[in-house]
Design an enzyme around this catalytic site. Structure first.
Site, PDB file in Angstrom:
ATOM      1  N   ASP A  32      -2.942   4.421   3.648  1.00  0.00           N
ATOM      2  CA  ASP A  32      -1.808   3.574   4.018  1.00  0.00           C
ATOM      3  C   ASP A  32      -1.716   2.301   3.179  1.00  0.00           C
ATOM      4  OD1 ASP A  32      -1.311   5.426   6.041  1.00  0.00           O
ATOM      5  OD2 ASP A  32      -2.631   4.378   7.428  1.00  0.00           O
ATOM      6  N   GLU A  33      -2.156   2.385   1.954  1.00  0.00           N
ATOM      7  CA  GLU A  33      -2.109   1.207   1.070  1.00  0.00           C
ATOM      8  C   GLU A  33      -0.705   0.984   0.524  1.00  0.00           C
ATOM      9  OE1 GLU A  33      -4.076   3.863   0.592  1.00  0.00           O
ATOM     10  OE2 GLU A  33      -6.177   3.231   0.574  1.00  0.00           O
ATOM     11  N   GLY A  34       0.151   2.024   0.627  1.00  0.00           N
ATOM     12  CA  GLY A  34       1.500   1.931   0.057  1.00  0.00           C
ATOM     13  C   GLY A  34       1.627   2.817  -1.178  1.00  0.00           C
ATOM     14  N   LYS A  35       0.904   3.916  -1.165  1.00  0.00           N
ATOM     15  CA  LYS A  35       0.951   4.855  -2.310  1.00  0.00           C
ATOM     16  C   LYS A  35       2.359   5.413  -2.481  1.00  0.00           C
ATOM     17  CE  LYS A  35      -2.237   7.255  -0.185  1.00  0.00           C
ATOM     18  NZ  LYS A  35      -2.630   6.343   0.895  1.00  0.00           N
TER      19      LYS A  35
ATOM     20  N   GLY B   9       1.080   9.997   5.749  1.00  0.00           N
ATOM     21  CA  GLY B   9       2.396   9.466   6.094  1.00  0.00           C
ATOM     22  C   GLY B   9       2.738   8.445   5.041  1.00  0.00           C
ATOM     23  N   HIS B  10       3.682   8.768   4.182  1.00  0.00           N
ATOM     24  CA  HIS B  10       4.039   7.875   3.080  1.00  0.00           C
ATOM     25  C   HIS B  10       5.438   7.328   3.319  1.00  0.00           C
ATOM     26  CE1 HIS B  10       0.979  10.145   0.350  1.00  0.00           C
ATOM     27  NE2 HIS B  10       0.439   9.581   1.398  1.00  0.00           N
ATOM     28  N   THR B  11       5.520   6.012   3.395  1.00  0.00           N
ATOM     29  CA  THR B  11       6.798   5.378   3.725  1.00  0.00           C
ATOM     30  C   THR B  11       7.482   4.843   2.481  1.00  0.00           C
ATOM     31  OG1 THR B  11       5.558   4.547   5.613  1.00  0.00           O
ATOM     32  CG2 THR B  11       7.823   3.776   5.396  1.00  0.00           C
TER      33      THR B  11
ATOM     34  N   LYS C  91       5.200   4.121  -1.816  1.00  0.00           N
ATOM     35  CA  LYS C  91       6.114   3.160  -2.434  1.00  0.00           C
ATOM     36  C   LYS C  91       5.982   3.208  -3.959  1.00  0.00           C
ATOM     37  CE  LYS C  91       5.547  -1.423  -2.743  1.00  0.00           C
ATOM     38  NZ  LYS C  91       5.542  -2.879  -2.426  1.00  0.00           N
TER      39      LYS C  91
ATOM     40  N   ASP D  45       2.974 -10.579   0.431  1.00  0.00           N
ATOM     41  CA  ASP D  45       3.835 -11.350   1.339  1.00  0.00           C
ATOM     42  C   ASP D  45       3.184 -11.504   2.711  1.00  0.00           C
ATOM     43  OD1 ASP D  45       4.195  -8.512   1.365  1.00  0.00           O
ATOM     44  OD2 ASP D  45       5.926  -8.728   2.684  1.00  0.00           O
TER      45      ASP D  45
ATOM     46  N   ARG E 184     -13.678  30.967   3.385  1.00  0.00           N
ATOM     47  CA  ARG E 184     -12.951  32.126   2.853  1.00  0.00           C
ATOM     48  C   ARG E 184     -12.238  32.940   3.939  1.00  0.00           C
ATOM     49  NH1 ARG E 184     -18.307  33.462   0.047  1.00  0.00           N
ATOM     50  NH2 ARG E 184     -18.813  32.363   1.972  1.00  0.00           N
TER      51      ARG E 184
ATOM     52  N   ARG F  46      -3.042   0.200  13.612  1.00  0.00           N
ATOM     53  CA  ARG F  46      -4.096   0.223  12.594  1.00  0.00           C
ATOM     54  C   ARG F  46      -5.045  -0.954  12.805  1.00  0.00           C
ATOM     55  NH1 ARG F  46       0.320   1.162   7.863  1.00  0.00           N
ATOM     56  NH2 ARG F  46       0.665   3.382   8.140  1.00  0.00           N
TER      57      ARG F  46
ATOM     58  N   GLN G 108      -4.255  10.100   1.595  1.00  0.00           N
ATOM     59  CA  GLN G 108      -5.503   9.531   2.091  1.00  0.00           C
ATOM     60  C   GLN G 108      -6.067   8.554   1.033  1.00  0.00           C
ATOM     61  OE1 GLN G 108      -5.155  13.249   2.573  1.00  0.00           O
ATOM     62  NE2 GLN G 108      -4.025  12.386   4.281  1.00  0.00           N
TER      63      GLN G 108
ATOM     64  N   THR H 256       1.983   5.783  10.286  1.00  0.00           N
ATOM     65  CA  THR H 256       3.227   6.493   9.984  1.00  0.00           C
ATOM     66  C   THR H 256       3.196   7.896  10.594  1.00  0.00           C
ATOM     67  OG1 THR H 256       3.157   5.326   7.883  1.00  0.00           O
ATOM     68  CG2 THR H 256       4.752   7.096   8.031  1.00  0.00           C
TER      69      THR H 256
HETATM   70  P1  GDP Z   1       0.795   5.222   2.108  1.00  0.00           P
HETATM   71  O1  GDP Z   1       0.317   6.188   3.119  1.00  0.00           O
HETATM   72  O2  GDP Z   1      -0.294   4.752   1.197  1.00  0.00           O
HETATM   73  O3  GDP Z   1       1.993   5.689   1.340  1.00  0.00           O
HETATM   74  O4  GDP Z   1       1.259   3.928   2.924  1.00  0.00           O
HETATM   75  P2  GDP Z   1       2.128   3.899   4.292  1.00  0.00           P
HETATM   76  O5  GDP Z   1       3.527   4.165   3.966  1.00  0.00           O
HETATM   77  O6  GDP Z   1       1.475   4.696   5.358  1.00  0.00           O
HETATM   78  O7  GDP Z   1       1.891   2.389   4.742  1.00  0.00           O
HETATM   79  C1  GDP Z   1       2.277   1.321   3.938  1.00  0.00           C
HETATM   80  C2  GDP Z   1       3.254   0.443   4.735  1.00  0.00           C
HETATM   81  O8  GDP Z   1       3.407  -0.808   4.094  1.00  0.00           O
HETATM   82  C3  GDP Z   1       4.639   1.032   4.792  1.00  0.00           C
HETATM   83  O9  GDP Z   1       5.218   0.690   6.012  1.00  0.00           O
HETATM   84  C4  GDP Z   1       5.371   0.349   3.640  1.00  0.00           C
HETATM   85  O10 GDP Z   1       6.758   0.303   3.816  1.00  0.00           O
HETATM   86  C5  GDP Z   1       4.762  -1.018   3.706  1.00  0.00           C
HETATM   87  N1  GDP Z   1       4.661  -1.742   2.437  1.00  0.00           N
HETATM   88  C6  GDP Z   1       4.308  -1.265   1.230  1.00  0.00           C
HETATM   89  N2  GDP Z   1       4.199  -2.260   0.341  1.00  0.00           N
HETATM   90  C7  GDP Z   1       4.489  -3.410   1.001  1.00  0.00           C
HETATM   91  C8  GDP Z   1       4.505  -4.782   0.620  1.00  0.00           C
HETATM   92  O11 GDP Z   1       4.230  -5.164  -0.504  1.00  0.00           O
HETATM   93  N3  GDP Z   1       4.849  -5.666   1.608  1.00  0.00           N
HETATM   94  C9  GDP Z   1       5.177  -5.289   2.874  1.00  0.00           C
HETATM   95  N4  GDP Z   1       5.481  -6.217   3.760  1.00  0.00           N
HETATM   96  N5  GDP Z   1       5.154  -4.004   3.248  1.00  0.00           N
HETATM   97  C10 GDP Z   1       4.808  -3.075   2.332  1.00  0.00           C
HETATM   98  P1  IMO Z   2      -2.103   8.409   3.966  1.00  0.00           P
HETATM   99  O1  IMO Z   2      -1.841   9.418   2.887  1.00  0.00           O
HETATM  100  C1  IMO Z   2      -4.764   6.737   6.985  1.00  0.00           C
HETATM  101  C2  IMO Z   2      -7.679   9.463   8.780  1.00  0.00           C
HETATM  102  C3  IMO Z   2      -7.508   9.765  10.252  1.00  0.00           C
HETATM  103  C4  IMO Z   2      -8.968   9.946  10.634  1.00  0.00           C
HETATM  104  C5  IMO Z   2      -9.553  10.649   9.419  1.00  0.00           C
HETATM  105  C6  IMO Z   2      -9.679  12.148   9.567  1.00  0.00           C
HETATM  106  O2  IMO Z   2      -0.896   8.067   4.770  1.00  0.00           O
HETATM  107  O3  IMO Z   2      -2.815   7.225   3.419  1.00  0.00           O
HETATM  108  P2  IMO Z   2      -7.869  14.098   9.527  1.00  0.00           P
HETATM  109  O4  IMO Z   2      -6.692  14.357  10.416  1.00  0.00           O
HETATM  110  O5  IMO Z   2      -7.543  13.934   8.085  1.00  0.00           O
HETATM  111  O6  IMO Z   2      -8.976  15.096   9.748  1.00  0.00           O
HETATM  112  O7  IMO Z   2      -8.459  12.696  10.056  1.00  0.00           O
HETATM  113  O8  IMO Z   2      -8.697  10.352   8.338  1.00  0.00           O
HETATM  114  N1  IMO Z   2      -6.488   9.731   7.942  1.00  0.00           N
HETATM  115  C7  IMO Z   2      -5.695   8.766   7.459  1.00  0.00           C
HETATM  116  N2  IMO Z   2      -5.706   7.440   7.647  1.00  0.00           N
HETATM  117  N3  IMO Z   2      -3.867   7.282   6.150  1.00  0.00           N
HETATM  118  C8  IMO Z   2      -3.862   8.614   5.919  1.00  0.00           C
HETATM  119  O9  IMO Z   2      -3.059   9.180   4.996  1.00  0.00           O
HETATM  120  C9  IMO Z   2      -4.780   9.421   6.614  1.00  0.00           C
HETATM  121  N4  IMO Z   2      -5.030  10.748   6.647  1.00  0.00           N
HETATM  122  C10 IMO Z   2      -6.081  10.913   7.441  1.00  0.00           C
HETATM  123  O10 IMO Z   2      -6.911   8.704  10.940  1.00  0.00           O
HETATM  124  O11 IMO Z   2      -9.597   8.700  10.737  1.00  0.00           O
HETATM  125 MG    MG Z   3       0.220   6.420   5.204  1.00  0.00          MG
END
Ligand code: GDP
Ligand code: IMO
Ligand code: MG
Length: 424
Positions: free
Chosen positions: A13-16, A40-42, A18, A332, A142, A304, A223, A298
């Site tokens: 959830d680092e914002g990949k 979950g990629h937003t 984006k 921000d 397998r 979180r 992940q 997401t």
């Molecule tokens: P991903 O799984 O790595 O793609 O990240 P997620 O989408 O799960 O979570 C990242 C969240 O941070 C999302 O809600 C984005 O819209 C938001 N986001 C990404 N970059 C920024 C930023 O620079 N500032 C703010 N405020 N939100 C951001």
């Molecule tokens: P993105 O791509 C954050 C976490 C789950 C749990 C662990 C194992 O959005 O960054 P799983 O269902 O994979 O067996 O769960 O991994 N987890 C994530 N946490 N972002 C994700 O994906 C994740 N995908 C799995 O919360 O701790």
């Molecule tokens: Mg995510």
């Protein structure tokens, strides 16, 4: 030719998503190489929020090709739902291709993920309960079913009957669960196959042709490094290899083909699910970060866990992934706090250590060593697009991250929107 990998450097959830969305503007192909709909990629585009779980985050770019490669595990219903949702929104999208080698998440995987988590009790891992772990386990054991298998109805039927008797015995006799009906499963999945058939192909040839033709291919990590099965905080990890090395196996690309590896990080740290978290702020600071950064999953909507930026983690991620650049998000968000702490080292038994412990016991005994920074809460930086225009404390924070990680910073996020990015 450019083969650019985008990976998470923390716990996801680092914002990949984006950055994939942004970078796909100049790319030809976007390839998901690992994970499943645990991701979950937003993407926020023209004020509308799009959440992708399986479909690559380059999908909002017409004229591009998005690929789900062999390393991904696919829940066909989720994929169809995502495809149909995009169609209903009438947005112009990229072409989609799905690997015939990608494994399928079957109903018993989801059932077993739920039952196992329940039986683990206090030892639960906090999985997303999407069947990810059991699907990857079956791949290694397998006894998996691949997307290509869905296209041969007789073979698929035979496979389901062969596997289900074992799965149902486990579900019933070990966990006391309800057995899964084979006929219902076969009919359901053959229905999905009919819908997905036009997309299923040998995507590896497509990826290689693209690289031979000097196209730009983005590999979208799901992940992150600390959820990696081998290098993450085991057992609190996912069941695949999200790190850059995962591209080689998950998309069938040789290591020498990769030209760039971008690590995405937040200006703080978050984690969803259980497991150690050294810089966690289980207090009003963590609550404030969560509210300011809208830190709710997401995929599962879970709040979180939030804490200070841990550069010991990012340094380790730089090494494991061979990072060539960093993308820092939420500058921000962090700037709105009263002051900021940055973890630069771990101390174990009073001594600074220069490695990331593999033992969770050792890791939990580590103490963070912090440096403190002024915040920039009087400035709204969300409209800034040039580094020089950032307030001095924000620049100092960024420069210190670069100095410690020794990875050049390429992009800085100042908001969720496609345009809310500073390019260095
Ligand atoms: P991903 O799984 O790595 O793609 O990240 P997620 O989408 O799960 O979570 C990242 C969240 O941070 C999302 O809600 C984005 O819209 C938001 N986001 C990404 N970059 C920024 C930023 O620079 N500032 C703010 N405020 N939100 C951001
Ligand atoms: P993105 O791509 C954050 C976490 C789950 C749990 C662990 C194992 O959005 O960054 P799983 O269902 O994979 O067996 O769960 O991994 N987890 C994530 N946490 N972002 C994700 O994906 C994740 N995908 C799995 O919360 O701790
Ligand atoms: Mg995510």
């Amino acid at each position: 030719m450019a083969a650019i990998v985008v990976v998470g450097t923390q716990w996801g959830d680092e914002g990949k998503g984006k950055y994939i969305d942004i970078l796909s503007g100049d790319a030809d192909y976007v390839v998901r190489y690992s994970g499943g709909n645990n991701a979950g990629h937003t993407i926020v585009y023209e004020g509308i929020k799009h959440a992708f779980h399986l479909i690559p985050s380059g999908m909002l770019r017409k004229g591009k090709t998005c690929i789900i490669a062999n390393g991904v595990v696919i829940d066909p219903l989720i994929l169809i739902t995502e495809i149909e949702r995009l169609k209903q929104q009438e947005i112009e999208t990229a072409e989609l291709l799905i690997s015939d080698r990608a494994h399928v998440i079957m109903p018993w995987h989801i059932e077993l993920d739920n039952l196992q988590e329940k039986m683990r009790g206090k030892e639960a891992l906090g999985t997303t309960k999407r069947g990810i772990g059991p699907a990857y386990a079956d791949k290694a054991e397998r006894s998996g079913i691949r997307m290509g298998d869905l296209l041969d109805a007789d073979y698929f039927r035979e496979k389901v009957y062969g596997i289900i008797k074992i799965k149902n015995a486990i579900i019933e006799k070990v966990y006391g669960g309800t057995p899964i009906d084979p006929e219902k499963t076969i009919n359901e999945y053959l229905g999905y196959a009919e819908k997905l058939k036009p997309y299923i192909t040998d995507v590896n040839s497509v990826i290689h042709r693209a690289l031979e033709e000097s196209k730009t291919v983005l590999f979208e990590g799901a992940q992150a490094t600390f959820l990696d099965l081998d290098f993450g905080t085991y057992p609190y990890v996912t069941s695949s290899n999200p790190i850059s090395g995962g591209v080689c196996v998950g998309a069938g690309v040789g290591p020498k083909m990769i030209t760039e590896v971008l690590g995405v990080m937040k200006a703080y740290t978050s984690r969803v699910g259980l497991g150690p978290f050294i810089t966690e702020q289980n207090n009003e600071i963590g609550d404030k970060i969560r509210e300011l950064g809208h830190e709710y999953g997401t995929t599962t909507g879970r709040p979180r866990r939030c804490g200070w930026l841990d550069l010991v983690m990012v340094k380790y991620a730089a090494r494991i992934n061979g990072l060539t650049g960093l993308c820092i998000n939420h500058l921000d968000t962090i700037g709105k706090l009263d002051s900021i702490k940055l973890c630069v080292n771990y101390k174990l038994n009073g001594k600074i250590i220069d490695y990331y412990p593999s033992s969770l016991k050792e890791l939990s005994a580590c103490e963070p060593v912090y440096e403190e920074f002024e915040s920039w809460k009087d400035y709204d930086i969300s409209r800034i697009r040039r580094f020089e225009m950032l307030p001095v404390p924000a620049r100092e924070y960024i420069r210190r991250i670069e100095e410690i990680t020794r990875v050049p910073i390429k992009y800085i996020g100042v908001g969720p929107g496609r345009d809310q990015t500073i390019t260095m």
